[in-house]
Design a protein around this motif. Structure first.
Motif, mmCIF file in Angstrom:
data_model
loop_
_atom_site.group_PDB
_atom_site.id
_atom_site.type_symbol
_atom_site.label_atom_id
_atom_site.label_comp_id
_atom_site.label_asym_id
_atom_site.label_seq_id
_atom_site.Cartn_x
_atom_site.Cartn_y
_atom_site.Cartn_z
ATOM 1 N N VAL A 1 0.841 -1.201 0.000
ATOM 2 C CA VAL A 1 0.000 0.000 0.000
ATOM 3 C C VAL A 1 0.875 1.248 0.000
ATOM 4 C CG1 VAL A 1 -1.729 1.329 1.271
ATOM 5 C CG2 VAL A 1 -1.917 -1.160 1.137
ATOM 6 N N THR B 1 -0.598 3.969 8.659
ATOM 7 C CA THR B 1 -1.206 2.985 7.764
ATOM 8 C C THR B 1 -1.109 1.602 8.387
ATOM 9 O OG1 THR B 1 0.862 2.550 6.570
ATOM 10 C CG2 THR B 1 -0.508 4.352 5.771
ATOM 11 N N ARG C 1 -2.747 -2.010 7.113
ATOM 12 C CA ARG C 1 -3.615 -2.678 6.153
ATOM 13 C C ARG C 1 -4.131 -4.022 6.645
ATOM 14 N NH1 ARG C 1 -7.248 -2.007 2.165
ATOM 15 N NH2 ARG C 1 -7.346 -3.835 0.803
ATOM 16 N N GLY D 1 -7.300 -5.946 5.277
ATOM 17 C CA GLY D 1 -8.097 -4.950 4.566
ATOM 18 C C GLY D 1 -9.589 -5.155 4.632
ATOM 19 N N GLN E 1 -5.257 5.424 9.071
ATOM 20 C CA GLN E 1 -5.942 4.718 7.984
ATOM 21 C C GLN E 1 -5.766 3.220 8.210
ATOM 22 O OE1 GLN E 1 -6.981 8.272 7.269
ATOM 23 N NE2 GLN E 1 -7.859 6.582 6.102
ATOM 24 N N HIS F 1 -9.736 -1.552 5.860
ATOM 25 C CA HIS F 1 -10.360 -1.199 4.585
ATOM 26 C C HIS F 1 -10.239 0.290 4.264
ATOM 27 C CE1 HIS F 1 -13.491 -0.019 7.392
ATOM 28 N NE2 HIS F 1 -14.171 0.551 6.415
ATOM 29 N N CYS G 1 -7.409 1.784 4.610
ATOM 30 C CA CYS G 1 -6.008 1.922 4.220
ATOM 31 C C CYS G 1 -5.858 1.527 2.756
ATOM 32 C CB CYS G 1 -5.123 1.055 5.119
ATOM 33 S SG CYS G 1 -3.365 1.243 4.803
ATOM 34 N N THR G 2 -6.309 2.413 1.870
ATOM 35 C CA THR G 2 -6.191 2.199 0.429
ATOM 36 C C THR G 2 -5.244 3.251 -0.139
ATOM 37 O OG1 THR G 2 -8.005 3.683 -0.159
ATOM 38 C CG2 THR G 2 -8.580 1.384 0.369
ATOM 39 N N PRO G 3 -4.610 2.977 -1.273
ATOM 40 C CA PRO G 3 -3.677 3.956 -1.834
ATOM 41 C C PRO G 3 -4.292 5.333 -2.046
ATOM 42 C CG PRO G 3 -3.356 1.833 -2.883
ATOM 43 C CD PRO G 3 -4.561 1.692 -1.997
ATOM 44 N N ASP G 4 -5.517 5.402 -2.536
ATOM 45 C CA ASP G 4 -6.118 6.702 -2.821
ATOM 46 C C ASP G 4 -6.405 7.490 -1.549
ATOM 47 O OD1 ASP G 4 -5.983 6.284 -5.526
ATOM 48 O OD2 ASP G 4 -8.066 5.618 -5.736
#
Length: 376
Positions: free
Chosen positions: A210, A280, A282, A285, A317, A320, A322-325
């Motif tokens: 991520v 972060t 993840r 996720g 984050q 779920h 913790c996403t790249p965007d």
């Protein structure tokens, strides 16, 4: 005196090494048997009974896969404790393993002291019952922990300061020139975003992909990954193409403009270094796992700076979320100089430092342990 010390991961190894140094300064006859790593070995002048890299398993599935080595380590540690009969056992965090060994120490009449409380205030609060029975003194490194223990009927906890304050300040004072750092690690001369994905293979495997995807959205920055001790280059290369900086995490932070940090001690270290960060974590996720985690945790935050000040200064984050965007959006706000988000986080860091107090945690812990042993 003979001290039996157990630290099960990289941060514990570092903090315990400072404690060993402090004990040796006060006890010229000090001898050490320990489970830990290279920092403790350097301080004690001898190798570990078991290296932490053979102990640091994270998560249910990873623990399940390594039950054989875990039980073997436990048997070996208990046998060494019984054979050597030290003057005390000192546990350094790492609760699942240390509580089991503490039972053996208690049965053998060996006093148990705990330096760096396990985070039972977050979850598994039922462990206080075992701590009340087995641990003579809890030496806390977070200012809110003694009150937590007192509220649960354990009045033998005291705050000795936080070792990261001294460690980070010393590291920052020793930082060399930025140009030399860039040259040594073959990094481009641009503002740096540091990636700190954790110290264990499991958490690195979950979090670095991520972080890697986020970092690719910031081509104008130099990206550097903080390498963990005992994790080979091939493992990092399977997850990222960015440069891995070895043995210089604090120096990396000192030269960084912002950071992505897996929750843990590193969040506190980044805050003490004054580096704006996004936390972060993840894992799998899963939103379901996130909802379960929210029900299990007894705290509102997972990062130490947020917990210390009592409100959110660092965006967290998790799972779920913790996403790249999403992470990239939070990071972008912190990279803008003088942005409200960046300024608010730096103000929160200053508040956190005031609450933590000054350096000397290992010295105060060593004084306390020696005092309590001599009272016996």
């Amino acid at each position: 005196m003979h001290y039996f010390i157990i630290a099960g991961e990289a941060s514990g190894d570092l903090h315990a090494s400072r404690l060993i140094t402090a004990l040796r300064e006060r006890d010229t006859d000090a001898r050490f048997t320990f489970l830990g790593g290279d920092c403790m070995a350097a301080a004690a002048g001898t190798g570990p009974l078991i290296h932490y890299r053979d102990m640091a398993y994270m998560g249910f599935s990873e623990v399940l896969r390594h039950l054989g080595p875990i039980f073997s380590n436990l048997r070996r540690t208990r046998r060494a404790l019984a054979d050597s009969r030290p003057d005390c056992m000192i546990a350094v965090d790492y609760p699942s393993f240390n509580l089991k060994v503490a039972k053996t120490a208690h049965r053998l009449g060996i006093p148990v002291y705990w330096y760096i409380s396990p985070k039972i205030w977050a979850w598994k609060q039922w462990r206080v019952k075992s701590i009340r029975r087995l641990v003579r003194r809890m030496l806390c490194i977070l200012p809110f922990e003694p009150a937590f223990y007192a509220a649960h009927g354990y009045n033998a906890a005291e705050y000795v300061g936080n070792p990261s304050v001294e460690e980070i300040d010393a590291a920052l004072a020793a930082v060399g020139q930025r140009d030399e750092f860039l040259r040594r690690h073959r990094l481009r001369d641009h503002a740096i975003i540091a990636l700190l994905p954790g110290s264990r293979r499991g958490e690195i495997k979950c979090n670095l992909p991520v972080m890697n995807a986020v970092a690719r959205q910031f081509p104008q920055y130099t990206i550097a990954v903080a390498g963990a001790p005992g994790i080979d280059d091939a493992f990092y290369e399977s997850l990222t193409s960015f440069t891995v900086v070895r043995g210089a995490t604090h120096e990396l932070l000192a030269h960084s403009h912002a950071a992505l940090v897996t929750s843990g001690t590193a969040t506190l270290e980044a805050a003490l270094a004054g580096v704006p960060q996004v936390v972060t974590y993840r894992s799998n996720g899963s939103k379901t796992a996130y909802n379960i985690m929210k029900k299990l945790l007894h705290v509102s935050f997972v990062s130490l700076p947020n917990l210390i000040v009592g409100h959110e200064i660092i965006p967290e984050q998790l799972l779920h979320l913790c996403t790249p965007d999403i992470v990239a959006d939070r990071l972008a706000r912190l990279t803008r100089r003088n942005s409200p988000e960046r300024e608010a986080q730096l103000e929160g860091y200053a508040d956190m430092r005031r609450r933590l107090g000054g350096p000397g945690a290992a010295d105060r812990a060593a004084e306390a342990i020696l005092s309590y042993i001599r009272q016996c």
